[in-house]
Scaffold this motif. Structure first.
Motif, PDB file in Angstrom:
ATOM      1  N   ASP A 261       0.811  -1.220   0.000  1.00 20.97           N
ATOM      2  CA  ASP A 261       0.000   0.000   0.000  1.00 20.97           C
ATOM      3  C   ASP A 261       0.843   1.267   0.000  1.00 20.97           C
ATOM      4  N   THR A 262       1.987   1.209  -0.674  1.00 26.53           N
ATOM      5  CA  THR A 262       2.826   2.386  -0.881  1.00 26.53           C
ATOM      6  C   THR A 262       2.918   2.652  -2.375  1.00 26.53           C
ATOM      7  N   PRO A 263       3.445   3.818  -2.776  1.00 21.27           N
ATOM      8  CA  PRO A 263       3.605   4.085  -4.212  1.00 21.27           C
ATOM      9  C   PRO A 263       4.788   3.354  -4.844  1.00 21.27           C
ATOM     10  N   VAL A 264       5.546   2.592  -4.064  1.00 18.78           N
ATOM     11  CA  VAL A 264       6.765   1.972  -4.578  1.00 18.78           C
ATOM     12  C   VAL A 264       6.425   0.886  -5.596  1.00 18.78           C
ATOM     13  N   ILE A 265       6.988   1.010  -6.785  1.00 21.33           N
ATOM     14  CA  ILE A 265       6.815   0.008  -7.832  1.00 21.33           C
ATOM     15  C   ILE A 265       7.811  -1.123  -7.591  1.00 21.33           C
ATOM     16  N   VAL A 266       7.314  -2.347  -7.575  1.00 21.60           N
ATOM     17  CA  VAL A 266       8.150  -3.536  -7.381  1.00 21.60           C
ATOM     18  C   VAL A 266       8.471  -4.120  -8.748  1.00 21.60           C
ATOM     19  N   LEU A 267       9.768  -4.254  -9.013  1.00 17.24           N
ATOM     20  CA  LEU A 267      10.257  -4.790 -10.288  1.00 17.24           C
ATOM     21  C   LEU A 267      10.870  -6.159 -10.014  1.00 17.24           C
ATOM     22  N   GLY A 268      10.123  -7.202 -10.352  1.00 16.63           N
ATOM     23  CA  GLY A 268      10.559  -8.558 -10.031  1.00 16.63           C
ATOM     24  C   GLY A 268      11.621  -9.054 -10.995  1.00 16.63           C
ATOM     25  N   THR A 269      12.720  -9.507 -10.461  1.00 15.53           N
ATOM     26  CA  THR A 269      13.838  -9.929 -11.296  1.00 15.53           C
ATOM     27  C   THR A 269      13.516 -11.177 -12.120  1.00 15.53           C
ATOM     28  N   HIS A 270      12.548 -11.988 -11.676  1.00 18.74           N
ATOM     29  CA  HIS A 270      12.112 -13.126 -12.486  1.00 18.74           C
ATOM     30  C   HIS A 270      10.625 -13.055 -12.809  1.00 18.74           C
TER      31      HIS A 270
END
Length: 294
Positions: A261-270
């Motif tokens: 619930d934050t604005p942080v975009i998660v970029l999954g390495t796989h």
């Protein structure tokens, strides 16, 4: 798995990001996560499909690098498996042949343009393109780049734990050190005001993620603290490849709670395309919601 394609782009403030895929395609879930049995996976089909789960119940996975471009630096995060690497005759990584370097160039990043290489950890599918085979010798692929390895990670894997590890270090890490291109750094090392490492141990002892913050953009590149979006909802599900299962579980849960619930975009390495998303709370648990990119 299929060979990769040229990069897709998004922006975060002053930062321009690309994903360059080496290989992508379906994977049997329990090959990766022992708890990912069919009935458990089906509980999450409504939000995993169609991006991360196919109609046969297989995970959709990707092996890719991120390129982070600032006005001053071009940074490559993780270098996939690489070509021509002897991996003991065992699939899927033995003697691969892909168009990764061509795809990297097509995306606008010839190997000579890379200023910094960050390896989130030193597993086989994160260090391979550190080197390439030239006249029978392994030489650095990115001849101008400083290669950043967490000191704790280097100390652990350079102790030569087994034959496979020694082989990976010999062909994909040690040549970079011998060329004087490697820097051993702290797990919270800051590359710039906008880019820094975040300690996320457990999958390996010195594993790090990469934090990006510029203007109103905020993101984190996971590395292998999780391998698939289902672990957002099931952070207790460990990988066969976690070196410290208990620590990896704690790291995943802390990560999910920190960024939910934050604005942080998660970029999954796989994480398979579209790769980028946000963690949102869903009752007592969480989901990964694909984010719009620009």
């Amino acid at each position: 798995m299929t060979n990769g394609t040229p990069g897709r782009f998004m922006t975060l403030g002053r930062l321009r990001l690309a994903v360059v895929v080496e290989r992508a395609g379906p994977t049997r879930p329990t090959w990766l996560l022992p708890d990912a049995v069919p009935e458990a996976i089906e509980r999450h089909r409504d939000w995993l499909s169609p991006w991360f789960l196919d109609d046969k119940g297989r995970f959709l996975q990707s092996i890719h690098s991120f390129v982070v471009q600032t006005p001053e630096l071009t940074i490559l995060v993780d270098t996939c498996v690489g070509n021509d690497k002897d991996r003991g005759g065992r699939p899927p990584f033995h003697m691969m042949r892909t168009s990764f370097l061509d795809d990297l160039r097509t995306a606008g990043f010839p190997r000579e343009a890379i200023d910094v290489v960050v390896c989130t950890h030193l597993h086989v599918d994160h260090v391979g393109w550190n080197t390439r085979l030239e006249n029978g010798r392994w030489v650095p692929t990115f001849p101008r780049a400083r290669h950043l390895f967490a000191r704790r990670e280097w100390e652990h894997w350079s102790s030569g734990l087994d034959e496979d590890t020694r082989r990976i270090m010999a062909d994909s890490v040690q040549p970079v050190r011998e060329a004087g291109l490697a820097d051993l750094v702290d797990m919270d090392h800051r590359i710039s005001d906008e880019i820094w490492l975040e300690p996320t141990p457990g999958h390996t002892p010195g594993h790090v993620s990469v934090r990006l913050r510029s203007g109103d953009g905020d993101a984190v590149i996971t590395g292998d603290l999780m391998h698939h979006p289902v672990q957002v909802a099931e952070p207790e599900w460990g990988s066969h490849f976690d070196s410290d299962v208990a620590q990896a579980r704690k790291t995943r849960r802390d990560f999910v709670e920190r960024y939910a619930d934050t604005p942080v975009i998660v970029l999954g390495t796989h994480f398979h395309h579209p790769t980028a998303g946000r963690i949102v709370r869903q009752g007592a648990a969480w989901r990964f919601v694909v984010a719009a990119t620009r």
